[in-house]
Scaffold this active site. Structure first.
Site, PDB file in Angstrom:
ATOM      1  N   GLY A 190       0.792  -1.235   0.000  1.00 62.33           N
ATOM      2  CA  GLY A 190       0.000   0.000   0.000  1.00 62.33           C
ATOM      3  C   GLY A 190       0.821   1.280   0.000  1.00 62.33           C
ATOM      4  O   GLY A 190       0.309   2.346   0.310  1.00 62.33           O
ATOM      5  N   GLU A 193       1.257   4.938  -5.193  1.00 68.13           N
ATOM      6  CA  GLU A 193       0.106   5.735  -5.634  1.00 68.13           C
ATOM      7  C   GLU A 193      -0.824   4.837  -6.452  1.00 68.13           C
ATOM      8  O   GLU A 193      -0.418   3.764  -6.929  1.00 68.13           O
ATOM      9  CB  GLU A 193       0.583   6.878  -6.537  1.00 68.13           C
ATOM     10  CG  GLU A 193       1.441   7.910  -5.842  1.00 68.13           C
ATOM     11  CD  GLU A 193       0.679   8.664  -4.761  1.00 68.13           C
ATOM     12  OE1 GLU A 193      -0.384   9.217  -5.047  1.00 68.13           O
ATOM     13  OE2 GLU A 193       1.161   8.678  -3.619  1.00 68.13           O
ATOM     14  N   ASP A 204       5.936  11.805  -8.404  1.00 67.49           N
ATOM     15  CA  ASP A 204       5.438  12.077  -7.045  1.00 67.49           C
ATOM     16  C   ASP A 204       6.497  12.873  -6.258  1.00 67.49           C
ATOM     17  O   ASP A 204       6.179  13.874  -5.607  1.00 67.49           O
ATOM     18  CB  ASP A 204       5.139  10.726  -6.363  1.00 67.49           C
ATOM     19  CG  ASP A 204       4.776  10.861  -4.902  1.00 67.49           C
ATOM     20  OD1 ASP A 204       3.601  11.133  -4.609  1.00 67.49           O
ATOM     21  OD2 ASP A 204       5.666  10.708  -4.043  1.00 67.49           O
ATOM     22  N   LYS A 208       6.316  16.881  -4.871  1.00 63.00           N
ATOM     23  CA  LYS A 208       6.629  17.280  -3.491  1.00 63.00           C
ATOM     24  C   LYS A 208       7.765  18.304  -3.489  1.00 63.00           C
ATOM     25  O   LYS A 208       7.771  19.244  -2.689  1.00 63.00           O
ATOM     26  CB  LYS A 208       6.998  16.045  -2.664  1.00 63.00           C
ATOM     27  CG  LYS A 208       5.830  15.082  -2.469  1.00 63.00           C
ATOM     28  CD  LYS A 208       6.297  13.725  -1.950  1.00 63.00           C
ATOM     29  CE  LYS A 208       5.139  12.766  -1.732  1.00 63.00           C
ATOM     30  NZ  LYS A 208       5.554  11.374  -1.530  1.00 63.00           N
TER      31      LYS A 208
HETATM   32  N1  HSE Z   1       3.251   7.114  -3.059  1.00 60.85           N
HETATM   33  C1  HSE Z   1       3.812   7.959  -2.063  1.00 60.85           C
HETATM   34  C2  HSE Z   1       5.138   7.347  -1.648  1.00 60.85           C
HETATM   35  C3  HSE Z   1       2.870   8.059  -0.881  1.00 60.85           C
HETATM   36  O1  HSE Z   1       5.450   6.220  -2.064  1.00 60.85           O
HETATM   37  O2  HSE Z   1       5.884   7.976  -0.926  1.00 60.85           O
HETATM   38  C4  HSE Z   1       2.783   9.341  -0.175  1.00 60.85           C
HETATM   39  O3  HSE Z   1       2.933  10.484  -0.903  1.00 60.85           O
END
Ligand code: HSE
Length: 440
Positions: A190, A193, A204, A208
Site C-alpha cells: 500500500g 500511488e 510524485d 513534493k
Molecule cells: N506514493 C507515495 C510514496 C505516498 O510512495 O511515498 C505518499 O505520498
C-alpha cells in the site's frame, strides 16, 4: 455549531480519512488539552456510504454522498480535502475557500499544478490553506520550513520523499531482488500511488519538491521545470557496482542554490554507504535541510500510511482551528499550567525495565561465575550472553562481559551492590543500559 468547538468536514474517507476520523474521535480530549481547541467531526462526504463492516464505525448521520453538504454547510469551519486527483479536488477547494472555510489538503499534485491560484484565493478570502500531509507524510517538514527555519537562508535540501522508490531500492540492495518483483510487493503493502508510474518515474517526488522549493526559496517552480528521472532503469548491476564502489543508490529530490539560480531535480543518486541518507531504509522518508544559520538538519519518519499521514492532517486542522479561535502562542503550555492536566506521573529510575551490559573485573579463579550468577538469579535477573576476556596482565583480573535480559533497575542495582562487594571482584563494575527499540 457548538460555540466552544470548531467543526470539521472531510471530503473523502479512504485510508487517510479513516485515520483522521480515528484521531479526531479517539484523541479529542488530548487535542483539546494540548492545543486549547475542541474539534468536532461534523460531516464526511464519501462517494458511497460506508458498509457496516467498515473498520472504524461512526454514526451514519455523519456521512453524505454529496460534497456540497460539507462545502456549503455554514456550520463547518474547516474542510479537509482527501479525495486526491486534480479536477474535482480543485473545484471543491475553490468553493470551500469562497465560502470562507479554512482548507486542509494532502494533495501534492493539485498544489504542484494549481498552488498559485489556490493560495492567492485563500489569501484574498483570509483563510488558511494548510498542506503538511502533502510532503513526507508524518514528517512535519512543511511547518518547519514555513516557521522554524524562517530565520535561515536555505542553502540546500536533499530528500528521500518517495517511500515506494525507497522501498524498491532498499530491497534491491538488501535482498538482491529484481525491480518488478519489489514493485509488486510495494503495491501490495500500500505504499504506491493509485498509478505507480507516478512513484517510479519520480513524478510524485517532483511534485513534493515543487512545494519544498516554494517554501525554501520563495520560488514557485513548475513541475516541468524540475529535471525528473525515476528508478525504472536501475538494475541489479548498478546496485552491485554502487556497492563495490562504497555507495548506495537512492532516489533523491534535490534543491540547492547555484550561483543565483536554484537547482531542482529528482533522480537516482549514489550516496556514500556510511551517510545517514544511505541508511534510510524501506518506505521511510527523510529530508535534510541545510540553512545558513542552523547548518545541517535531518528529519526522518514515515512518508505514507494511514496514521502518519493522518497525524499531519490533524496538525493542520489544529492550526486552522487555533486561528479561528484567535489563539496566540501566549497560552501556557500544558506542562506549566498551575493545575496539572496530566494523567501521568514521573517514573523513578528504580522502576524502569531494560536490558543491561555489565562488565565485571574479577579474579580469574574457580567459583566466581557461580557467585555472580547466583546473585543475579536471587534478583530475578537472567543473563542473555556472556564473554570472558583474557586475564589483565598487570592486576591479574579478567573482564567478564554480560548482557542481561530485561530486568528491573532496582533489582539490578541491588544485585550489583552485592556483586561489587565480593572479594573476588576487584573494581567497581561497569553498567550500561541498552535500548534495543531505538527506531534509527
Ligand atoms: N506514493 C507515495 C510514496 C505516498 O510512495 O511515498 C505518499 O505520498
Amino acid at each position: 455549531m457548538d460555540s466552544s468547538s470548531v467543526s470539521v468536514g472531510l471530503l473523502g474517507w479512504g485510508t487517510v480519512g479513516t485515520g483522521v476520523s480515528k484521531i479526531l474521535v479517539n484523541q479529542n480530549e488530548l487535542i483539546s488539552q494540548n492545543a486549547g481547541v475542541r474539534l468536532r467531526l461534523a460531516k464526511i462526504a464519501k462517494r458511497t456510504l460506508p458498509a457496516s463492516s467498515d473498520g472504524f464505525r461512526l454514526p451514519s448521520e455523519c456521512f453524505t454522498t454529496k460534497p456540497a453538504e460539507v462545502i456549503d454547510d455554514p456550520d463547518i469551519d474547516i474542510v479537509v480535502e482527501l479525495i486526491g486527483g486534480v479536477t474535482h479536488a480543485r473545484r471543491f477547494i475553490v468553493r470551500a475557500i469562497q465560502n470562507g472555510k479554512h482548507v486542509v489538503t494532502a494533495n501534492k499534485a493539485l498544489l504542484a499544478e494549481h498552488g498559485f491560484e489556490l493560495f492567492q484565493l485563500a489569501s484574498k478570502m483570509k483563510v488558511s490553506l494548510n498542506f503538511e500531509a502533502s510532503t513526507a507524510g508524518g514528517i512535519p517538514i512543511i511547518k518547519t520550513l514555513k516557521e522554524s527555519f524562517a530565520a535561515n537562508r536555505i542553502e540546500s535540501i536533499y530528500g528521500i520523499i518517495n517511500g515506494t522508490c525507497n522501498y524498491i531500492l532498499t530491497q534491491m540492495h538488501e535482498e538482491g531482488a529484481d525491480f518488478d518483483e519489489v514493485l509488486r510487493e510495494a503495491q501490495t503493502l500500500g505504499y504506491a500511488e493509485a498509478d505507480p508510474m507516478l512513484d517510479i518515474e519520480g513524478i510524485d517526488a517532483a511534485q513534493k519538491l515543487t512545494l519544498l522549493t516554494a517554501l525554501a526559496y520563495g520560488f514557485n517552480i513548475p513541475l516541468r521545470g524540475i529535471y525528473t528521472e525515476g528508478v525504472t532503469k536501475i538494475t541489479q548491476k548498478e546496485i552491485q557496482h554502487a556497492h563495490e564502489l562504497g555507495y548506495v543508490i537512492k532516489l533523491l529530490a534535490i534543491a540547492k542554490r547555484n550561483r543565483g539560480k536554484i537547482e531542482a531535480r529528482v533522480h537516482p543518486t549514489m550516496v556514500p554507504v556510511r551517510s545517514m541518507l544511505a541508511n534510510v531504509g524501506g518506505a521511510f522518508n527523510t529530508v535534510c535541510v541545510i540553512g545558513d544559520a542552523v547548518g545541517p538538519t535531518l528529519f526522518y519518519g514515515q512518508g505514507a500510511g494511514e496514521m502518519p499521514t493522518a497525524s499531519a492532517v490533524v496538525a493542520d486542522i489544529i492550526d486552522s482551528a487555533k486561528s479561528i479561535c484567535g489563539h496566540t502562542d501566549a497560552h501556557v503550555p500544558r506542562g506549566w499550567l498551575s493545575e496539572s492536566q496530566s494523567d501521568v506521573s514521573a517514573c523513578p529510575i528504580d522502576a524502569i525495565e531494560t536490558r543491561y551490559y555489565v562488565r565485571l573485573m574479577a579474579l580469574d579463579q574457580p567459583g566466581v561465575l557461580a557467585q555472580v550468577s547466583s546473585i543475579f538469579s536471587a534478583h530475578n535477573i537472567s543473563i542473555a550472553s556472556l564473554i570472558q576476556k583474557e586475564r589483565h596482565e598487570t592486576d591479574g583480573t579478567a573482564s567478564i562481559v554480560m548482557v542481561t535480559h530485561e530486568a528491573i533497575e532496582k533489582d539490578m542495582q541491588a544485585a550489583m551492590q552485592k556483586i561489587d562487594a565480593l572479594d573476588t571482584i576487584k573494581r567497581t563494575s561497569q553498567l550500561i543500559r541498552i535500548e534495543d527499540e531505538v527506531a534509527f
